[in-house]
Motif scaffolding. Structure first.
Motif, mmCIF file in Angstrom:
data_model
loop_
_atom_site.group_PDB
_atom_site.id
_atom_site.type_symbol
_atom_site.label_atom_id
_atom_site.label_comp_id
_atom_site.label_asym_id
_atom_site.label_seq_id
_atom_site.Cartn_x
_atom_site.Cartn_y
_atom_site.Cartn_z
ATOM 1 N N ASP A 77 0.845 -1.188 0.000
ATOM 2 C CA ASP A 77 0.000 0.000 0.000
ATOM 3 C C ASP A 77 0.884 1.243 0.000
ATOM 4 N N CYS A 78 0.742 2.073 -1.022
ATOM 5 C CA CYS A 78 1.614 3.244 -1.132
ATOM 6 C C CYS A 78 1.385 4.236 0.002
ATOM 7 N N CYS A 79 0.222 4.224 0.624
ATOM 8 C CA CYS A 79 -0.041 5.148 1.724
ATOM 9 C C CYS A 79 0.632 4.712 3.026
ATOM 10 N N ASP A 80 0.705 3.415 3.251
ATOM 11 C CA ASP A 80 1.197 2.910 4.528
ATOM 12 C C ASP A 80 2.636 2.411 4.482
ATOM 13 N N ASP A 81 3.087 1.973 3.315
ATOM 14 C CA ASP A 81 4.361 1.258 3.253
ATOM 15 C C ASP A 81 5.457 1.963 2.460
ATOM 16 N N TRP A 82 5.125 3.035 1.755
ATOM 17 C CA TRP A 82 6.124 3.662 0.886
ATOM 18 C C TRP A 82 6.761 4.858 1.579
ATOM 19 N N GLU A 83 8.083 4.891 1.583
ATOM 20 C CA GLU A 83 8.814 5.970 2.238
ATOM 21 C C GLU A 83 8.512 7.316 1.580
ATOM 22 N N GLY A 84 8.376 8.333 2.417
ATOM 23 C CA GLY A 84 8.177 9.682 1.915
ATOM 24 C C GLY A 84 6.772 9.997 1.452
ATOM 25 N N VAL A 85 5.839 9.068 1.636
ATOM 26 C CA VAL A 85 4.460 9.276 1.188
ATOM 27 C C VAL A 85 3.536 9.329 2.398
ATOM 28 N N LYS A 86 2.743 10.372 2.470
ATOM 29 C CA LYS A 86 1.754 10.499 3.537
ATOM 30 C C LYS A 86 0.403 10.795 2.916
ATOM 31 N N CYS A 87 -0.622 10.059 3.345
ATOM 32 C CA CYS A 87 -1.950 10.175 2.736
ATOM 33 C C CYS A 87 -2.987 10.677 3.734
ATOM 34 N N ASN A 88 -4.073 11.193 3.193
ATOM 35 C CA ASN A 88 -5.237 11.533 3.994
ATOM 36 C C ASN A 88 -5.863 10.237 4.506
ATOM 37 N N ALA A 89 -6.101 10.154 5.805
ATOM 38 C CA ALA A 89 -6.590 8.914 6.403
ATOM 39 C C ALA A 89 -7.976 8.528 5.907
ATOM 40 N N THR A 90 -8.748 9.501 5.472
ATOM 41 C CA THR A 90 -10.115 9.226 5.019
ATOM 42 C C THR A 90 -10.184 8.958 3.526
ATOM 43 N N THR A 91 -9.635 9.862 2.736
ATOM 44 C CA THR A 91 -9.735 9.735 1.281
ATOM 45 C C THR A 91 -8.647 8.847 0.691
ATOM 46 N N ARG A 92 -7.570 8.619 1.448
ATOM 47 C CA ARG A 92 -6.411 7.845 0.998
ATOM 48 C C ARG A 92 -5.737 8.491 -0.209
ATOM 49 N N ARG A 93 -5.907 9.776 -0.348
ATOM 50 C CA ARG A 93 -5.175 10.522 -1.371
ATOM 51 C C ARG A 93 -3.856 11.028 -0.779
ATOM 52 N N VAL A 94 -2.860 11.137 -1.633
ATOM 53 C CA VAL A 94 -1.544 11.590 -1.191
ATOM 54 C C VAL A 94 -1.605 13.060 -0.786
ATOM 55 N N MET A 95 -1.134 13.351 0.429
ATOM 56 C CA MET A 95 -1.096 14.716 0.938
ATOM 57 C C MET A 95 0.327 15.271 0.991
ATOM 58 N N GLN A 96 1.299 14.385 1.126
ATOM 59 C CA GLN A 96 2.673 14.842 1.307
ATOM 60 C C GLN A 96 3.638 13.907 0.593
ATOM 61 N N LEU A 97 4.606 14.502 -0.106
ATOM 62 C CA LEU A 97 5.660 13.741 -0.772
ATOM 63 C C LEU A 97 7.010 14.323 -0.369
ATOM 64 N N SER A 98 7.856 13.486 0.191
ATOM 65 C CA SER A 98 9.204 13.898 0.571
ATOM 66 C C SER A 98 10.196 13.144 -0.300
ATOM 67 N N LEU A 99 10.814 13.862 -1.229
ATOM 68 C CA LEU A 99 11.736 13.261 -2.194
ATOM 69 C C LEU A 99 13.104 13.939 -2.078
ATOM 70 N N ASN A 100 13.612 13.947 -0.871
ATOM 71 C CA ASN A 100 14.880 14.608 -0.587
ATOM 72 C C ASN A 100 16.055 13.815 -1.158
ATOM 73 N N GLU A 101 16.904 14.491 -1.940
ATOM 74 C CA GLU A 101 18.125 13.889 -2.485
ATOM 75 C C GLU A 101 17.851 12.521 -3.110
ATOM 76 N N THR A 102 16.820 12.461 -3.918
ATOM 77 C CA THR A 102 16.415 11.186 -4.518
ATOM 78 C C THR A 102 17.246 10.840 -5.743
ATOM 79 N N ILE A 103 17.661 11.850 -6.495
ATOM 80 C CA ILE A 103 18.520 11.599 -7.654
ATOM 81 C C ILE A 103 19.909 11.202 -7.166
ATOM 82 N N LYS A 104 20.464 10.149 -7.761
ATOM 83 C CA LYS A 104 21.753 9.623 -7.321
ATOM 84 C C LYS A 104 22.801 9.773 -8.425
ATOM 85 N N PHE A 105 23.945 10.353 -8.048
ATOM 86 C CA PHE A 105 25.058 10.506 -8.980
ATOM 87 C C PHE A 105 26.318 9.901 -8.390
#
Length: 229
Positions: A77-105
């Motif tokens: 479940d992308c709302c409960d198990d995916w890092e950096g993802v936070k969802c609305n508890a009722t609608t289960r829509r994504v409310m917050q995305l944290s993608l800090n330093e995600t690109i790797k070089f």
């Protein structure tokens, strides 16, 4: 008689299947369980693919490893198990995305070319309120309908674009994010010559972080201060 019996058996099977489906639905409602929306799950996997595509070869398994789909041989479940993802508890829509330093070089190889941020990747997230994208080497915005791309994020309140390479050209795009209350542009290449005009529509803005932009002038800082009054 055989035909009638077969029809009765078929009807019974259909009734049993429908009953089972309704029981599952009812149990999910009772326990309040809802998975993340499939459209948003697909969009998240597209974001992961983007970050992998612009990163150096060999980092695939290090980029958002908890974001997995059926093609990976597992599902979560992308709302409960995916890092950096936070969802609305009722609608289960994504409310917050944290993608800090995600690109790797691979810094030792001298790679790390400048990149454009494609905001259309975030279009499906209608309830997105916070987006963190610091430390990803972005230098500008992908120009294909960029104004519309930003303007579609109507509920976005906090945007963190710190520690990238953005300059003043990004400001008119940010000006379409009229619901913003917090904007972090620290450690970029902002000069501030167009900041007052570029951010004039952000009437709800309460926090504007421009620290670490060494080319910004004292006059620009004074004008920016007026935006927060």
């Amino acid at each position: 008689m055989k035909s009638c019996s077969a029809m009765e058996t078929t009807s019974f099977i259909k009734f049993s299947l429908m009953s089972l489906i309704w029981i599952i639905v009812l149990m999910n409602e009772i326990h309040g369980y809802k998975a993340c929306l499939e459209t948003e799950r697909t969009a998240l996997l597209e974001i992961k693919s983007f970050f992998i595509s612009v990163s150096d070869i060999g980092y695939d398994d290090k980029i958002l490893p908890s974001w997995v789909g059926e093609d990976d041989g597992m599902s979560s479940d992308c709302c409960d198990d995916w890092e950096g993802v936070k969802c609305n508890a009722t609608t289960r829509r994504v409310m917050q995305l944290s993608l800090n330093e995600t690109i790797k070089f691979n810094y030792s190889s001298g790679s790390g070319s400048a990149l454009l941020l494609n905001m259309s990747l975030f279009h499906p997230f209608e309830e997105l309120q916070r987006l963190d994208l610091p430390g990803n080497w972005f230098t500008g915005i992908y120009e294909n309908r960029a104004y519309d791309s930003f303007g579609s994020l109507k509920q976005l309140k906090m945007l963190n674009l710190g520690d990238n390479f953005f300059n003043d050209s990004i400001l008119p795009y940010l000006n379409t994010l009229t619901s913003l209350t917090t904007l972090i542009l620290s450690d970029n290449s902002i000069e501030g010559s167009r900041t007052k005009q570029g951010l004039a529509n952000l009437r709800y803005l309460q926090v504007l972080d421009l620290s670490g932009n060494f080319n910004i002038t004292s006059g620009s800082l004074t004008r920016l201060g007026r935006l927060l009054r």
